[in-house]
Structure formats: C-alpha cells, structure tokens
Design a protein around this motif. Structure first.
Motif, PDB file in Angstrom:
ATOM      1  N   ASN A 207      40.396  40.938  63.359  1.00 42.12           N
ATOM      2  CA  ASN A 207      39.973  39.950  64.341  1.00 42.12           C
ATOM      3  C   ASN A 207      38.786  40.922  65.118  1.00 42.12           C
ATOM      4  OD1 ASN A 207      41.847  38.054  64.018  1.00 42.12           O
ATOM      5  ND2 ASN A 207      43.347  38.932  65.254  1.00 42.12           N
ATOM      6  N   HIS A 208      39.006  42.083  65.562  1.00 40.49           N
ATOM      7  CA  HIS A 208      37.881  42.815  66.175  1.00 40.49           C
ATOM      8  C   HIS A 208      36.683  42.658  65.454  1.00 40.49           C
ATOM      9  CE1 HIS A 208      36.775  45.839  69.183  1.00 40.49           C
ATOM     10  NE2 HIS A 208      36.383  46.555  68.176  1.00 40.49           N
ATOM     11  N   GLU A 209      36.592  42.811  64.296  1.00 44.08           N
ATOM     12  CA  GLU A 209      35.458  42.945  63.503  1.00 44.08           C
ATOM     13  C   GLU A 209      34.630  41.388  63.580  1.00 44.08           C
ATOM     14  OE1 GLU A 209      34.625  43.842  59.013  1.00 44.08           O
ATOM     15  OE2 GLU A 209      35.426  45.759  60.038  1.00 44.08           O
ATOM     16  N   SER A 210      35.394  40.335  63.655  1.00 48.56           N
ATOM     17  CA  SER A 210      34.800  39.198  63.542  1.00 48.56           C
ATOM     18  C   SER A 210      34.372  38.958  65.120  1.00 48.56           C
ATOM     19  CB  SER A 210      35.707  38.122  63.339  1.00 48.56           C
ATOM     20  OG  SER A 210      36.812  38.123  63.895  1.00 48.56           O
ATOM     21  N   GLU A 211      34.908  39.325  65.897  1.00 44.07           N
ATOM     22  CA  GLU A 211      34.555  39.336  67.595  1.00 44.07           C
ATOM     23  C   GLU A 211      33.248  39.836  67.705  1.00 44.07           C
ATOM     24  OE1 GLU A 211      37.127  40.637  70.765  1.00 44.07           O
ATOM     25  OE2 GLU A 211      38.462  39.155  69.984  1.00 44.07           O
ATOM     26  N   LEU A 212      33.215  41.248  67.033  1.00 43.94           N
ATOM     27  CA  LEU A 212      32.003  42.089  67.222  1.00 43.94           C
ATOM     28  C   LEU A 212      30.832  41.396  66.756  1.00 43.94           C
ATOM     29  CD1 LEU A 212      31.728  45.111  68.415  1.00 43.94           C
ATOM     30  CD2 LEU A 212      31.672  45.689  65.898  1.00 43.94           C
ATOM     31  N   MET A 213      31.067  40.904  65.331  1.00 41.04           N
ATOM     32  CA  MET A 213      29.923  40.173  64.842  1.00 41.04           C
ATOM     33  C   MET A 213      29.399  39.034  65.627  1.00 41.04           C
ATOM     34  SD  MET A 213      29.088  41.846  62.675  1.00 41.04           S
ATOM     35  CE  MET A 213      27.682  40.807  61.716  1.00 41.04           C
ATOM     36  N   ASP A 214      30.309  38.344  66.396  1.00 47.46           N
ATOM     37  CA  ASP A 214      29.909  37.099  67.107  1.00 47.46           C
ATOM     38  C   ASP A 214      29.092  37.736  68.452  1.00 47.46           C
ATOM     39  OD1 ASP A 214      31.300  35.239  65.634  1.00 47.46           O
ATOM     40  OD2 ASP A 214      33.034  35.076  67.087  1.00 47.46           O
ATOM     41  N   ARG A 215      29.451  38.789  69.005  1.00 51.08           N
ATOM     42  CA  ARG A 215      28.774  39.438  70.081  1.00 51.08           C
ATOM     43  C   ARG A 215      27.407  39.835  69.694  1.00 51.08           C
ATOM     44  NH1 ARG A 215      32.089  43.879  72.523  1.00 51.08           N
ATOM     45  NH2 ARG A 215      33.716  42.592  71.927  1.00 51.08           N
ATOM     46  N   VAL A 216      27.329  40.519  68.238  1.00 53.04           N
ATOM     47  CA  VAL A 216      25.949  40.929  67.961  1.00 53.04           C
ATOM     48  C   VAL A 216      24.874  39.822  67.622  1.00 53.04           C
ATOM     49  CG1 VAL A 216      24.874  41.961  65.832  1.00 53.04           C
ATOM     50  CG2 VAL A 216      27.042  43.055  66.853  1.00 53.04           C
ATOM     51  N   GLU A 217      25.526  38.744  66.962  1.00 50.92           N
ATOM     52  CA  GLU A 217      24.791  37.570  66.861  1.00 50.92           C
ATOM     53  C   GLU A 217      24.092  37.203  68.246  1.00 50.92           C
ATOM     54  OE1 GLU A 217      26.632  34.617  64.408  1.00 50.92           O
ATOM     55  OE2 GLU A 217      26.910  36.340  62.864  1.00 50.92           O
ATOM     56  N   SER A 218      25.136  36.899  69.336  1.00 51.27           N
ATOM     57  CA  SER A 218      24.421  36.376  70.381  1.00 51.27           C
ATOM     58  C   SER A 218      23.596  37.241  71.140  1.00 51.27           C
ATOM     59  CB  SER A 218      25.680  36.094  71.475  1.00 51.27           C
ATOM     60  OG  SER A 218      26.355  37.308  71.831  1.00 51.27           O
ATOM     61  N   LEU A 219      23.894  38.632  71.079  1.00 47.27           N
ATOM     62  CA  LEU A 219      22.926  39.486  71.531  1.00 47.27           C
ATOM     63  C   LEU A 219      21.678  39.338  70.850  1.00 47.27           C
ATOM     64  CD1 LEU A 219      24.909  42.873  71.925  1.00 47.27           C
ATOM     65  CD2 LEU A 219      23.760  41.596  73.668  1.00 47.27           C
ATOM     66  N   LEU A 220      21.530  39.251  69.501  1.00 52.31           N
ATOM     67  CA  LEU A 220      20.489  39.128  68.775  1.00 52.31           C
ATOM     68  C   LEU A 220      19.547  37.847  69.160  1.00 52.31           C
ATOM     69  CD1 LEU A 220      21.416  40.109  65.079  1.00 52.31           C
ATOM     70  CD2 LEU A 220      19.711  41.398  66.687  1.00 52.31           C
ATOM     71  N   ALA A 221      20.282  36.833  69.349  1.00 50.90           N
ATOM     72  CA  ALA A 221      19.808  35.545  69.614  1.00 50.90           C
ATOM     73  C   ALA A 221      19.145  35.669  71.274  1.00 50.90           C
ATOM     74  CB  ALA A 221      20.759  34.366  69.920  1.00 50.90           C
ATOM     75  N   SER A 222      19.779  36.413  72.191  1.00 49.84           N
ATOM     76  CA  SER A 222      19.242  36.572  73.460  1.00 49.84           C
ATOM     77  C   SER A 222      18.102  37.482  73.439  1.00 49.84           C
ATOM     78  CB  SER A 222      20.800  36.891  74.459  1.00 49.84           C
ATOM     79  OG  SER A 222      20.930  38.348  74.118  1.00 49.84           O
ATOM     80  N   SER A 223      18.309  38.655  72.813  1.00 51.74           N
ATOM     81  CA  SER A 223      17.133  39.411  72.616  1.00 51.74           C
ATOM     82  C   SER A 223      15.812  38.797  72.100  1.00 51.74           C
ATOM     83  CB  SER A 223      17.424  40.712  71.780  1.00 51.74           C
ATOM     84  OG  SER A 223      17.721  40.607  70.557  1.00 51.74           O
ATOM     85  N   GLY A 224      15.987  38.115  71.052  1.00 46.89           N
ATOM     86  CA  GLY A 224      14.897  37.142  70.498  1.00 46.89           C
ATOM     87  C   GLY A 224      14.262  36.416  71.684  1.00 46.89           C
ATOM     88  N   ASP A 225      15.184  35.581  72.307  1.00 44.32           N
ATOM     89  CA  ASP A 225      14.385  34.810  73.369  1.00 44.32           C
ATOM     90  C   ASP A 225      13.745  35.712  74.488  1.00 44.32           C
ATOM     91  OD1 ASP A 225      15.466  32.485  72.408  1.00 44.32           O
ATOM     92  OD2 ASP A 225      17.437  32.525  73.879  1.00 44.32           O
ATOM     93  N   GLN A 226      14.191  36.892  74.867  1.00 43.11           N
ATOM     94  CA  GLN A 226      13.540  37.915  75.581  1.00 43.11           C
ATOM     95  C   GLN A 226      12.362  38.470  75.069  1.00 43.11           C
ATOM     96  OE1 GLN A 226      16.148  40.782  76.858  1.00 43.11           O
ATOM     97  NE2 GLN A 226      17.508  39.568  77.991  1.00 43.11           N
ATOM     98  N   LEU A 227      12.126  38.701  73.742  1.00 42.46           N
ATOM     99  CA  LEU A 227      10.966  38.885  73.019  1.00 42.46           C
ATOM    100  C   LEU A 227       9.913  37.727  73.155  1.00 42.46           C
ATOM    101  CD1 LEU A 227      10.519  41.796  71.582  1.00 42.46           C
ATOM    102  CD2 LEU A 227      10.880  40.327  69.411  1.00 42.46           C
ATOM    103  N   ARG A 228      10.291  36.572  72.913  1.00 46.28           N
ATOM    104  CA  ARG A 228       9.407  35.614  72.912  1.00 46.28           C
ATOM    105  C   ARG A 228       8.740  35.331  74.144  1.00 46.28           C
ATOM    106  NH1 ARG A 228      12.520  30.917  71.199  1.00 46.28           N
ATOM    107  NH2 ARG A 228      13.388  32.547  69.691  1.00 46.28           N
ATOM    108  N   LEU A 229       9.734  35.497  75.415  1.00 43.05           N
ATOM    109  CA  LEU A 229       9.149  35.362  76.707  1.00 43.05           C
ATOM    110  C   LEU A 229       8.202  36.429  77.059  1.00 43.05           C
ATOM    111  CD1 LEU A 229      12.535  34.386  78.498  1.00 43.05           C
ATOM    112  CD2 LEU A 229      10.424  33.165  78.251  1.00 43.05           C
ATOM    113  N   SER A 230       8.558  37.641  76.575  1.00 46.58           N
ATOM    114  CA  SER A 230       7.501  38.958  76.868  1.00 46.58           C
ATOM    115  C   SER A 230       6.297  38.994  76.417  1.00 46.58           C
ATOM    116  CB  SER A 230       8.171  40.184  76.759  1.00 46.58           C
ATOM    117  OG  SER A 230       8.608  40.466  75.474  1.00 46.58           O
ATOM    118  N   LEU A 231       6.024  38.324  75.175  1.00 42.24           N
ATOM    119  CA  LEU A 231       4.930  38.249  74.445  1.00 42.24           C
ATOM    120  C   LEU A 231       3.650  37.280  74.931  1.00 42.24           C
ATOM    121  CD1 LEU A 231       6.293  38.466  70.827  1.00 42.24           C
ATOM    122  CD2 LEU A 231       4.734  40.082  71.965  1.00 42.24           C
TER     123      LEU A 231
END
Ligand SMILES: [Zn+2]
Length: 71
Positions: free
Chosen positions: A47-71
C-alpha cells in the motif's frame, strides 16, 4: 546478488536499523541500544509503495508545470 534489507525503527530508542530481509519476523537486537524487538514491517509495504508512486507522479506533474512557467 545484493542482500535485501528493510528499514525498521527501533521501538526502544527510535533509531532506524537496516535489517536483512531474511530476518523478517524474527527477534532482533538493536545495534544502537541493544534492546530486543521483533523485526516486523509495520508500514504495510505494498500500500505504502503505491501511495508513494502516486505522490511521485503528482510531484513530477507539478514540477513540470513550474518548469514550463519559469522558461
Ligand atoms: Zn534501539
């Protein structure tokens, strides 16, 4: 073949110990306080692992947005 280990927090001193996976469920002695405890994985790994993967995916998605904004 590398030895699989898991992290267990000692219930006596609260410090983390790396425990070989083949000692899972067995009685262990803490390397820090020498207290005896049972080496159980209390985190519920699957359970913990799939939770962690969800968090990683949302983090990647949000950091992708930030990257696009800063460019
Ligand atoms: Zn300890």
């Amino acid at each position: 073949m590398p030895q699989l280990k898991f992290c267990k927090t000692c219930p006596i001193c609260g410090r983390k110990s790396l425990i070989p996976i083949h000692c899972l469920g067995k009685s262990m002695t803490c390397g820090h306080c020498h207290g005896d405890f049972r080496a159980t994985d209390t985190t519920g790994s699957s359970n913990h692992e799939s939770e962690l993967m969800d968090r990683v995916e949302s983090l990647l998605a949000s950091s992708g947005d930030q990257l696009r904004l800063s460019l």
